[in-house]
Design a protein around this motif. Structure first.
Motif, PDB file in Angstrom:
ATOM      1  N   ILE A 155       0.827  -1.209   0.000  1.00  0.00           N
ATOM      2  CA  ILE A 155       0.000   0.000   0.000  1.00  0.00           C
ATOM      3  C   ILE A 155       0.867   1.268   0.000  1.00  0.00           C
ATOM      4  O   ILE A 155       0.554   2.247  -0.660  1.00  0.00           O
ATOM      5  CB  ILE A 155      -0.941   0.008   1.239  1.00  0.00           C
ATOM      6  CG1 ILE A 155      -1.957  -1.131   1.136  1.00  0.00           C
ATOM      7  CG2 ILE A 155      -1.667   1.341   1.372  1.00  0.00           C
ATOM      8  CD1 ILE A 155      -2.750  -1.372   2.431  1.00  0.00           C
ATOM      9  N   ARG A 156       1.971   1.250   0.749  1.00  0.00           N
ATOM     10  CA  ARG A 156       2.720   2.487   1.015  1.00  0.00           C
ATOM     11  C   ARG A 156       3.909   2.737   0.106  1.00  0.00           C
ATOM     12  O   ARG A 156       4.392   3.866   0.017  1.00  0.00           O
ATOM     13  CB  ARG A 156       3.250   2.462   2.464  1.00  0.00           C
ATOM     14  CG  ARG A 156       2.166   2.435   3.505  1.00  0.00           C
ATOM     15  CD  ARG A 156       1.769   3.834   3.907  1.00  0.00           C
ATOM     16  NE  ARG A 156       0.565   3.828   4.733  1.00  0.00           N
ATOM     17  CZ  ARG A 156      -0.022   4.916   5.179  1.00  0.00           C
ATOM     18  NH1 ARG A 156       0.454   6.099   4.856  1.00  0.00           N
ATOM     19  NH2 ARG A 156      -1.105   4.835   5.902  1.00  0.00           N
ATOM     20  N   LYS A 157       4.451   1.688  -0.543  1.00  0.00           N
ATOM     21  CA  LYS A 157       5.793   1.854  -1.134  1.00  0.00           C
ATOM     22  C   LYS A 157       5.842   2.887  -2.266  1.00  0.00           C
ATOM     23  O   LYS A 157       6.844   3.587  -2.408  1.00  0.00           O
ATOM     24  CB  LYS A 157       6.374   0.515  -1.597  1.00  0.00           C
ATOM     25  CG  LYS A 157       5.728  -0.080  -2.800  1.00  0.00           C
ATOM     26  CD  LYS A 157       6.478  -1.336  -3.210  1.00  0.00           C
ATOM     27  CE  LYS A 157       5.753  -1.967  -4.376  1.00  0.00           C
ATOM     28  NZ  LYS A 157       6.201  -3.303  -4.673  1.00  0.00           N
ATOM     29  N   ARG A 158       4.757   3.025  -3.027  1.00  0.00           N
ATOM     30  CA  ARG A 158       4.780   3.974  -4.154  1.00  0.00           C
ATOM     31  C   ARG A 158       4.970   5.410  -3.680  1.00  0.00           C
ATOM     32  O   ARG A 158       5.483   6.258  -4.379  1.00  0.00           O
ATOM     33  CB  ARG A 158       3.456   3.884  -4.921  1.00  0.00           C
ATOM     34  CG  ARG A 158       3.559   3.039  -6.169  1.00  0.00           C
ATOM     35  CD  ARG A 158       2.203   2.696  -6.722  1.00  0.00           C
ATOM     36  NE  ARG A 158       1.872   1.300  -6.460  1.00  0.00           N
ATOM     37  CZ  ARG A 158       1.048   0.851  -5.531  1.00  0.00           C
ATOM     38  NH1 ARG A 158       0.415   1.682  -4.751  1.00  0.00           N
ATOM     39  NH2 ARG A 158       0.822  -0.437  -5.376  1.00  0.00           N
ATOM     40  N   GLU A 159       4.524   5.661  -2.467  1.00  0.00           N
ATOM     41  CA  GLU A 159       4.532   7.038  -1.954  1.00  0.00           C
ATOM     42  C   GLU A 159       5.808   7.396  -1.193  1.00  0.00           C
ATOM     43  O   GLU A 159       6.056   8.561  -0.909  1.00  0.00           O
ATOM     44  CB  GLU A 159       3.351   7.237  -0.989  1.00  0.00           C
ATOM     45  CG  GLU A 159       1.992   7.208  -1.635  1.00  0.00           C
ATOM     46  CD  GLU A 159       1.697   8.508  -2.352  1.00  0.00           C
ATOM     47  OE1 GLU A 159       2.541   8.945  -3.155  1.00  0.00           O
ATOM     48  OE2 GLU A 159       0.638   9.078  -2.101  1.00  0.00           O
ATOM     49  N   ARG A 160       6.614   6.382  -0.858  1.00  0.00           N
ATOM     50  CA  ARG A 160       7.680   6.638   0.114  1.00  0.00           C
ATOM     51  C   ARG A 160       8.668   7.709  -0.352  1.00  0.00           C
ATOM     52  O   ARG A 160       9.019   8.626   0.397  1.00  0.00           O
ATOM     53  CB  ARG A 160       8.410   5.336   0.452  1.00  0.00           C
ATOM     54  CG  ARG A 160       9.175   5.456   1.749  1.00  0.00           C
ATOM     55  CD  ARG A 160       9.663   4.147   2.275  1.00  0.00           C
ATOM     56  NE  ARG A 160       8.590   3.251   2.632  1.00  0.00           N
ATOM     57  CZ  ARG A 160       8.463   1.994   2.210  1.00  0.00           C
ATOM     58  NH1 ARG A 160       9.356   1.481   1.397  1.00  0.00           N
ATOM     59  NH2 ARG A 160       7.449   1.253   2.587  1.00  0.00           N
ATOM     60  N   GLU A 161       9.103   7.560  -1.598  1.00  0.00           N
ATOM     61  CA  GLU A 161      10.091   8.508  -2.111  1.00  0.00           C
ATOM     62  C   GLU A 161       9.528   9.946  -2.098  1.00  0.00           C
ATOM     63  O   GLU A 161      10.178  10.895  -1.697  1.00  0.00           O
ATOM     64  CB  GLU A 161      10.474   8.106  -3.530  1.00  0.00           C
ATOM     65  CG  GLU A 161      11.874   8.524  -3.904  1.00  0.00           C
ATOM     66  CD  GLU A 161      12.216   8.021  -5.293  1.00  0.00           C
ATOM     67  OE1 GLU A 161      12.653   8.845  -6.086  1.00  0.00           O
ATOM     68  OE2 GLU A 161      11.996   6.816  -5.574  1.00  0.00           O
ATOM     69  N   LYS A 162       8.293  10.037  -2.553  1.00  0.00           N
ATOM     70  CA  LYS A 162       7.627  11.339  -2.591  1.00  0.00           C
ATOM     71  C   LYS A 162       7.532  11.941  -1.176  1.00  0.00           C
ATOM     72  O   LYS A 162       7.796  13.130  -0.968  1.00  0.00           O
ATOM     73  CB  LYS A 162       6.221  11.147  -3.200  1.00  0.00           C
ATOM     74  CG  LYS A 162       5.343  12.364  -3.184  1.00  0.00           C
ATOM     75  CD  LYS A 162       5.748  13.360  -4.239  1.00  0.00           C
ATOM     76  CE  LYS A 162       4.950  14.636  -4.149  1.00  0.00           C
ATOM     77  NZ  LYS A 162       5.479  15.683  -5.019  1.00  0.00           N
TER      78      LYS A 162
END
Ligand SMILES: CCCC/C=C\CC(=O)SCCNC(=O)CCNC(=O)[C@H](O)C(C)(C)COP(=O)(O)OP(=O)(O)OC[C@H]1O[C@@H](n2cnc3c(N)ncnc32)[C@H](O)[C@@H]1OP(=O)(O)O
Length: 331
Positions: free
Chosen positions: A289-296
């Motif tokens: 759920i979270r990994k796509r947002e982490r860098e951002k």
């Protein structure tokens, strides 16, 4: 109970905004102590490595390392100031004292999160101790001026805040907030990084950043508009609108609201059930759920801290904090 339990402690009469970590039940206290010993050991190992350096790193570096060591192991400077002729101890005292008192509470929560991310607990819960959830950052921390000056203090605080929020962004297990009462400032903004937020109907959510001459942090400039729409986020983050628990729930910041009379019983029954779920499934699902947002989120965090560093040096911020502490104006 396989839960890591952290408390945002708010001792109303003394220092309500202290974000201290209280660990219980006993199993968690034990786990935290173990983790603190581990980090102290790591630090001592690093200090020993410094002694092996072929080239002397110089007094300035050695004093900084000494200060960081004392801060990490004992917290803010707690020694009486040595006399002017005691040059060595005075230099050491100055270096330690320059780190100020702010880091301790943030470091305690970071240490507890780091320990909880590695131990065998299944879910991690943050809650308040007492009538409040948290009154946010301790505003008295803005009043002392360390020897390095206000610029250096603002820079150190920005580095600390970035690391602190980073721990929430990277936390690998389900992170749940149990909001037992009013919440202010950073304790509210961080909620956008939690996996579930349960609130008592006594809770309120307040981010008076503009009133304090400050700006949003905790990645809220990104998470809040996504969670609750840009217009609603603006009311909260820019105009300082305080939300009731019901409003925060309607806007998606809070998962569920419970009557205060049954809040603790109902929430903890639910959390105990969550803690029986298969741990790997929970962790892996959170990652998906979270990994796509982490860098951002890390980029947003860096920018927010950078902006805040400038705000802390502004007259608007200084005046607002002085006003609050001198009780001329109350938020
Ligand atoms: C590394 C830096 C990171 C920076 C990141 C984050 C920024 C923020 O978190 S900004 C938000 C800061 N917090 C606030 O602005 C909250 C201010 N406080 C209040 O709004 C009210 O005090 C509160 C609603 C929490 C409680 O209200 P009451 O129940 O009416 O109590 P009092 O106002 O009488 O407060 C009791 C006592 O506590 C002192 N207090 C309260 N909050 C703070 C605070 N944040 N920092 C320092 N001290 C605080 C208050 O002054 C009273 O003290 P005494 O007068 O000595 O009793």
């Amino acid at each position: 109970m396989a839960m890591a339990y952290l408390a945002w402690r708010l001792a109303r009469r003394s220092c309500p905004s202290s974000l201290q970590v209280t660990s219980f039940p006993v199993v968690q206290l034990h786990m935290n102590r173990t983790a603190m010993r581990a980090s102290q050991k790591d630090f001592e190992n690093s200090m020993n490595q410094v002694k092996l350096l072929k080239k002397d790193p110089g007094n300035e570096v050695k004093l900084k390392l000494y200060a960081l060591y004392k801060q990490a192991t004992e917290g803010p400077c707690n020694m009486p100031k040595p006399g002017v002729f005691d040059l060595i101890n005075k230099a050491k005292w100055d270096a330690w004292n320059a780190l100020g008192s702010l880091p301790k509470m943030y470091h305690e929560i970071m240490r507890a999160l780091k320990a909880a991310s590695k131990d065998d607990s299944i879910i991690t819960v943050l809650t308040g101790n007492g009538d409040y959830y948290s009154s946010g950052n301790d505003l008295t921390n803005f009043t002392d001026i360390p020897p390095g000056g206000v610029e250096e203090k603002a820079k150190n605080n920005a580095v600390l805040l970035r690391e602190f929020v980073g721990c929430f962004i990277d936390f690998p297990k389900p992170l749940i907030a149990v909001v037992n009462g009013p919440a202010v400032g950073i304790s509210v903004t961080l909620l956008g990084l939690f996996d579930a937020v349960y609130a008592s109907d006594r809770a309120t959510f307040h981010t008076p950043f503009s009133h304090l001459g400050q700006s949003p942090e905790g990645c809220s400039s990104y998470t809040f508009p996504k969670i609750m729409s840009p217009a609603k986020a603006t009311e909260m983050l820019i105009f300082g609108k305080k939300l009731t628990a019901g409003e925060a729930c309607a806007q998606g910041l809070v998962t569920e609201v419970f009557p205060d009379s049954t809040f603790q019983k109902e929430v903890w029954t639910r959390l105990k059930a969550f803690a029986k779920l298969p741990p790997n499934a929970l962790r892996i699902s959170k990652e998906v759920i979270r990994k796509r947002e982490r860098e951002k989120l890390h980029a947003v965090n860096a920018e927010e801290c950078n902006v805040l560093q400038g705000r802390w040096l502004s007259d608007e911020c200084t005046n607002a904090v002085v006003n609050f502490l001198s009780r001329k104006s109350k938020l």
